[in-house]
Design a protein around this motif. Structure first.
Motif, PDB file in Angstrom:
ATOM      1  N   PHE A 538       0.888  -1.080  -0.151  1.00  0.00           N
ATOM      2  CA  PHE A 538      -0.106  -0.041  -0.302  1.00  0.00           C
ATOM      3  C   PHE A 538       0.874   1.228   0.057  1.00  0.00           C
ATOM      4  O   PHE A 538       0.545   2.201  -0.567  1.00  0.00           O
ATOM      5  CB  PHE A 538      -0.941  -0.262   1.097  1.00  0.00           C
ATOM      6  CG  PHE A 538      -2.391  -0.680   1.052  1.00  0.00           C
ATOM      7  CD1 PHE A 538      -3.255  -0.349  -0.130  1.00  0.00           C
ATOM      8  CD2 PHE A 538      -2.683  -1.482   1.918  1.00  0.00           C
ATOM      9  CE1 PHE A 538      -4.323  -1.145  -0.381  1.00  0.00           C
ATOM     10  CE2 PHE A 538      -3.968  -2.407   1.794  1.00  0.00           C
ATOM     11  CZ  PHE A 538      -4.638  -1.904   0.701  1.00  0.00           C
ATOM     12  N   HIS A 539       2.015   1.238   0.829  1.00  0.00           N
ATOM     13  CA  HIS A 539       3.074   2.320   0.934  1.00  0.00           C
ATOM     14  C   HIS A 539       3.632   2.665  -0.548  1.00  0.00           C
ATOM     15  O   HIS A 539       3.541   3.500  -0.956  1.00  0.00           O
ATOM     16  CB  HIS A 539       3.955   2.276   1.819  1.00  0.00           C
ATOM     17  CG  HIS A 539       4.838   3.421   1.942  1.00  0.00           C
ATOM     18  ND1 HIS A 539       5.999   3.454   1.422  1.00  0.00           N
ATOM     19  CD2 HIS A 539       4.926   4.401   2.925  1.00  0.00           C
ATOM     20  CE1 HIS A 539       6.709   4.548   1.649  1.00  0.00           C
ATOM     21  NE2 HIS A 539       5.829   5.048   2.498  1.00  0.00           N
ATOM     22  N   TYR A 540       3.947   1.520  -1.248  1.00  0.00           N
ATOM     23  CA  TYR A 540       4.479   1.730  -2.575  1.00  0.00           C
ATOM     24  C   TYR A 540       3.644   2.007  -3.539  1.00  0.00           C
ATOM     25  O   TYR A 540       3.795   3.262  -4.326  1.00  0.00           O
ATOM     26  CB  TYR A 540       5.344   0.294  -3.099  1.00  0.00           C
ATOM     27  CG  TYR A 540       5.870   0.241  -4.407  1.00  0.00           C
ATOM     28  CD1 TYR A 540       7.279   0.642  -4.533  1.00  0.00           C
ATOM     29  CD2 TYR A 540       5.167   0.077  -5.409  1.00  0.00           C
ATOM     30  CE1 TYR A 540       7.782   0.806  -5.780  1.00  0.00           C
ATOM     31  CE2 TYR A 540       5.783   0.109  -6.709  1.00  0.00           C
ATOM     32  CZ  TYR A 540       7.085   0.663  -6.877  1.00  0.00           C
ATOM     33  OH  TYR A 540       7.696   0.574  -8.265  1.00  0.00           O
ATOM     34  N   TYR A 541       2.503   1.534  -3.530  1.00  0.00           N
ATOM     35  CA  TYR A 541       1.472   2.046  -4.569  1.00  0.00           C
ATOM     36  C   TYR A 541       1.126   3.505  -4.601  1.00  0.00           C
ATOM     37  O   TYR A 541       1.238   4.206  -5.453  1.00  0.00           O
ATOM     38  CB  TYR A 541       0.060   1.289  -4.103  1.00  0.00           C
ATOM     39  CG  TYR A 541      -1.088   1.431  -5.132  1.00  0.00           C
ATOM     40  CD1 TYR A 541      -0.960   2.112  -6.326  1.00  0.00           C
ATOM     41  CD2 TYR A 541      -2.130   0.939  -4.644  1.00  0.00           C
ATOM     42  CE1 TYR A 541      -1.971   2.322  -7.257  1.00  0.00           C
ATOM     43  CE2 TYR A 541      -3.285   0.735  -5.761  1.00  0.00           C
ATOM     44  CZ  TYR A 541      -3.194   1.749  -7.041  1.00  0.00           C
ATOM     45  OH  TYR A 541      -4.228   1.647  -7.574  1.00  0.00           O
ATOM     46  N   ALA A 542       0.851   4.012  -3.209  1.00  0.00           N
ATOM     47  CA  ALA A 542       0.647   5.358  -3.036  1.00  0.00           C
ATOM     48  C   ALA A 542       1.613   6.260  -3.510  1.00  0.00           C
ATOM     49  O   ALA A 542       1.414   7.487  -4.245  1.00  0.00           O
ATOM     50  CB  ALA A 542       0.143   5.652  -1.705  1.00  0.00           C
ATOM     51  N   ARG A 543       2.832   5.869  -3.119  1.00  0.00           N
ATOM     52  CA  ARG A 543       4.210   6.941  -3.275  1.00  0.00           C
ATOM     53  C   ARG A 543       4.489   6.842  -4.910  1.00  0.00           C
ATOM     54  O   ARG A 543       4.648   7.849  -5.418  1.00  0.00           O
ATOM     55  CB  ARG A 543       5.401   6.485  -2.472  1.00  0.00           C
ATOM     56  CG  ARG A 543       5.064   6.611  -1.019  1.00  0.00           C
ATOM     57  CD  ARG A 543       5.506   8.146  -0.565  1.00  0.00           C
ATOM     58  NE  ARG A 543       6.735   8.326  -0.324  1.00  0.00           N
ATOM     59  CZ  ARG A 543       7.375   8.431   0.443  1.00  0.00           C
ATOM     60  NH1 ARG A 543       6.652   7.994   1.845  1.00  0.00           N
ATOM     61  NH2 ARG A 543       8.848   8.387   0.543  1.00  0.00           N
ATOM     62  N   THR A 544       4.170   5.602  -5.370  1.00  0.00           N
ATOM     63  CA  THR A 544       4.397   5.739  -6.880  1.00  0.00           C
ATOM     64  C   THR A 544       3.485   6.470  -7.782  1.00  0.00           C
ATOM     65  O   THR A 544       3.627   7.012  -8.444  1.00  0.00           O
ATOM     66  CB  THR A 544       4.831   4.211  -7.103  1.00  0.00           C
ATOM     67  OG1 THR A 544       5.783   3.498  -6.467  1.00  0.00           O
ATOM     68  CG2 THR A 544       5.197   4.088  -8.711  1.00  0.00           C
TER      69      THR A 544
END
Length: 840
Positions: A538-544
């Motif tokens: 979820f963190h990677y998704y949002a930041r990317t």
């Protein structure tokens, strides 16, 4: 002077009182037939003898009590590739029944309106067949006066809908979606009885002129001439009369009124001010809401123009027909409070626009979009893809024009509707293109059209693009080399031209419960590894997603950036998902809310930094781009921080001023830390009294050993192939498989066997090969190594290749040459690789 002003005020008040009094009692009565209906299953021709279920209207038949067994049709992944209209194996149709009474005598005109129902509708009133309406996305109108009973007598109304896509006539669109599993029938929009005298009003089209502060009303009457027609314009909320006009119907049955609006107030997403046009013929009264709004595009600048001024679209997508099959759906799409809250939650993300994607929601959604200030790209439910034989031959221009005309007539007064979107990702340049050109003149406001992946038909029409990118390894770093003009969209060569509108991107979907839909399982395996936690994803998704949003917006070459998607389904066997963790209460996944809302801020910032691994102690130059979508200049400062976790290691600030609708680039430099580990660069817009708007990039400082372990030994090395494909003037050269770029690929000719060989330049110890396949992959292939390019040793072989990204590990082996040797293709095409990677 004061006396004259007072007289004018009194005169205006008298006019308002007179017109308000004259129109106080409407000549039209609208009777809602919404509510609980009796429902039964059966055949297409004869009504059932017994009705033992109850279901809401509007709604879908899966809401019935007691429930039906699996109503509608289910389509497997394999069946989707064939695109056959699936049947409901248990029944052909569902029949709805409702009894109602009308007090007093019947008026001269009685029309039944079924706003939307699927799949294909038949109406029977008091035992008599009234008629049928085949289209599934547009309203059906029925003259029921000959069959209707008044004076308190009971009427029995039956409405039949087909149970599946198989019941839709072949010459009509059926709403095919390659990523849908369930097609559930029902009367999914309101049903109402419209009662009035003559001459009755068939349709009204409002045409605002914001420069002249007038609205032109084109009124269509049923068989009337020499009839006086009056019209007034009121503010929708206050009811204050702000304009009036009168005329007489011509022999054509049409009449036009042009009303000058006093103190005209424009409709914008920031100020969605609405008016109401009341038209009276003496026998009928209609009420039409509208906004003083124009929307066009400027091909030269590639900008959208709202009320004559440049305006940047920021937003997302709503896939309502996918949400229809969501387990959490229930009655939410027909709950006005929930739908209004949904649009307000969207606006919290700084979205001013939505694409209602591959399907139309109930009509009140458009009313709410009008009121809340959300511009809509309204996409007709067509998605047949790009194969040469994809377009159904039974659907001709004449048939499609009927559906398009009904669509436009229902929707053209909504100020929220700014783009007519003819279809999704369909390359047909025959039927759809011809149809939209045939009907576009019906819209007197001349909105632009989007022809999906077909050719834009007029200057100013939209070139739609879906630059997903995340399916290719190295996509993030490759953004540094992109121009900002999306490289997909209309498929005909050189067809794409400004204005460009990105209305899909991302390809990093995660289901609401943290599981992965089918399209991103391989993506996250490649990007984060198989052991990544839900929180890490979820963190990677949002930041990317935030970084991608910043990139496309900051290049300023697209009229709008709309991500995919704001509302859809969430299921383990689905292909995409939205960003809610609780869709009933509209709770966003926290990382998405935190990072992506900043990426869509009207005054936004992009950290133009795309490197994910850095050496220790190196001085780096980096720039930020500040963009301003507003009509006022922005003044503040830009702050750059180097962070490790929550600790600030370095910080610097520069003052910044950005003109209205402008952008500005600022240069910074920093030194990478000497200690290996994970770090973050943060650029922020800082202004007193306003929350910071941030752009963040994570990177790693590597030891020399780590850098060597991560180095792709094949990148940039000499390469040979048995064959190279050239099609339509483009050659898919062998070196494209090792150039490190995410948007180039090698392809062989369409035959077996084929091979690709890479020279690593010297003997190396290798133990892993990664193959990133395009759609044309190898089912059976071997990885072979050689010290001299002549004598080969096989280190791995498989006959179960599946394409996508394949990671082949083997015992460490000394080799200079590496060969991928394919003996059986997985498709009818050749062998095609985006990238070949070789590691120690």
């Amino acid at each position: 002077m004061k006396t004259m002003r007072m007289l004018l005020i009194i005169a205006a008040a008298l006019v308002e009182f007179t017109l308000s009094t004259a129109f106080a009692a409407d000549a039209r009565r609208v009777v809602s037939l919404n509510g609980q209906w009796d429902v039964a299953e059966g055949g297409m021709d004869q009504p059932p003898a017994k009705f033992s279920h109850r279901a809401p209207v509007p709604g879908l038949v899966d809401m019935a009590t007691p429930p039906f067994v699996c109503p509608g049709s289910t389509v497997s992944l394999a069946e989707r590739r064939e695109r056959k209209r699936p049947v409901d194996p248990k029944r052909e149709a569902f029949w709805y029944r409702r009894a109602f009474k009308l007090k007093g005598p019947l008026p001269e005109v009685a029309r039944l309106k079924i706003n939307k129902a699927r799949y294909s509708t038949k109406v029977i009133l008091n035992g008599k067949v009234v008629g049928e309406h085949g289209p599934n996305w547009t309203p059906g109108w029925f003259d029921v006066k000959p069959f209707l009973k008044g004076d308190g007598a009971e009427n029995e109304l039956l409405i039949r809908v087909g149970a599946s896509l198989a019941q839709v006539p072949a010459y009509l669109t059926e709403g095919w979606d390659f990523e849908k599993s369930r097609y559930i029938p029902g009367i999914y929009d309101s049903v109402e009885l419209v009662l009035c005298g003559t001459p009755h009003i068939v349709n009204v089209q409002t045409v605002p002129d914001v420069a002249r502060k007038t609205v032109r009303a084109v009124i269509e009457l049923a068989s009337a001439s020499n009839v006086p027609v009056k019209g007034i314009v009121r503010e929708a909320k206050s009811g204050r009369v702000v304009g009036e006009a009168a005329s007489e119907a011509r022999a054509t049955g049409k009449v036009e009124l042009t009303v000058l609006i006093r103190d005209a107030r424009l409709w914008t997403p920031e100020d969605p001010f609405l008016y109401e046009l009341v038209v009276d013929t003496g026998g009928d009264t209609s009420r039409t809401r509208f906004g003083m709004r124009t929307f066009t595009t400027d091909p030269a600048s590639g900008r959208a123009l709202l009320n004559g001024r440049p305006y940047f679209l920021r937003g997302s997508n709503v896939c309502i027909y996918r949400f229809f099959e969501d387990a959490a759906r229930g009655g939410l799409p027909w709950n006005r409070e929930w739908v209004r809250k949904l649009h307000r939650r969207f606006k919290e993300m700084h979205w001013n626009s939505l694409r209602y994607c591959i399907g139309f929601p109930p009509e009140f959604w458009y009313e709410i979009a009008d009121e809340e200030g959300v511009m809509i790209q309204d996409e007709f439910p067509i998605w047949y893809g790009g194969r040469p034989d994809a377009w159904p031959k039974e659907i001709t221009q004449q048939h499609l024009a009927v559906e398009f005309t009904e669509w436009m007539r229902e929707r053209w007064n909504h100020p929220c509707v700014v783009i007519w979107d003819a279809q999704n990702e369909t390359t047909d340049d025959a039927v759809v293109a011809a149809t939209l050109m045939a009907v576009r003149g019906l819209d007197l406001s001349n909105r632009p059209w989007d022809n999906g992946w077909g050719t834009p038909q007029k200057p100013g029409d939209i070139s739609e693009a879906h630059p997903y990118r995340a399916g290719r390894k190295g996509f993030f770093a490759n953004l540094a080399n992109e121009t900002g003009i999306p490289d997909n969209g209309p498929k005909k060569k050189d067809a794409a031209r400004p204005p460009y509108l990105i209305n899909e991107y991302g390809w990093l979907w995660i289901n609401r419960d943290g599981t992965l839909p089918t399209l991103t399982v391989d993506v996250y395996k490649r990007l984060l590894g198989e052991k990544a936690t839900v929180a890490e994803r979820f963190h990677y998704y949002a930041r990317t997603l935030a970084a991608k949003t910043e990139f496309w917006r900051s290049r300023r070459l697209c009229a709008g950036v709309l991500h995919f998607c704001g509302l859809g389904y969430s299921r383990h066997d689905g292909q995409t998902s939205d960003h809610f963790v609780d869709v009933k209460n509209l709770v966003y996944e926290p990382n998405f809310r935190r990072y992506v809302s900043d990426a869509f801020a009207p005054t936004g910032i992009m950290l133009d930094f795309w490197t994910e691994d850095l050496p220790a102690g190196e001085k780096r130059d980096v720039s930020t781009v500040v963009i301003n979508d507003l009509y006022e200049p922005w003044n503040g400062s830009v702050r750059l921080r180097l962070l490790r976790g929550s600790k600030t290691l370095a910080e610097q600030t520069q003052p910044c001023e950005v003109a209205a609708l402008g952008d500005r680039r600022l240069a910074f430099s920093f030194a990478t830390p000497t200690e290996p580990g994970r770090y973050t660069l943060e650029a922020a817009l800082v202004k007193k009294g306003a929350p910071d708007v941030r752009s963040l990039r994570d990177f790693s400082v590597l030891t020399p050993e780590e850098r060597e372990a991560r180095r792709n030994l094949a990148e940039g090395r000499p390469v040979k192939a048995l064959s190279v494909l050239t099609r339509d003037g483009q050659t898919y050269r062998a070196e494209f498989a090792v150039d490190g770029k995410a948007d180039t690929r090698w392809s062989s000719e369409f035959s077996d066997p084929q091979w690709l060989t890479v020279d690593l330049g010297a003997m190396q110890k290798i133990s892993r090969v990664e193959l990133q396949w395009e759609g044309a992959f190898a089912k059976t292939y071997a990885i072979q190594v050689s010290p001299d390019g002549e004598n080969w040793k096989t280190v791995c072989t498989t006959n179960k290749g599946v394409g996508k990204t394949e990671v082949i590990s083997f015992a460490p082996t000394q080799a200079r040459w590496v060969r991928i040797h394919g003996t059986q293709r997985g498709t009818r095409f050749g062998y095609s690789l985006w990238e070949v990677r070789v590691y120690h």
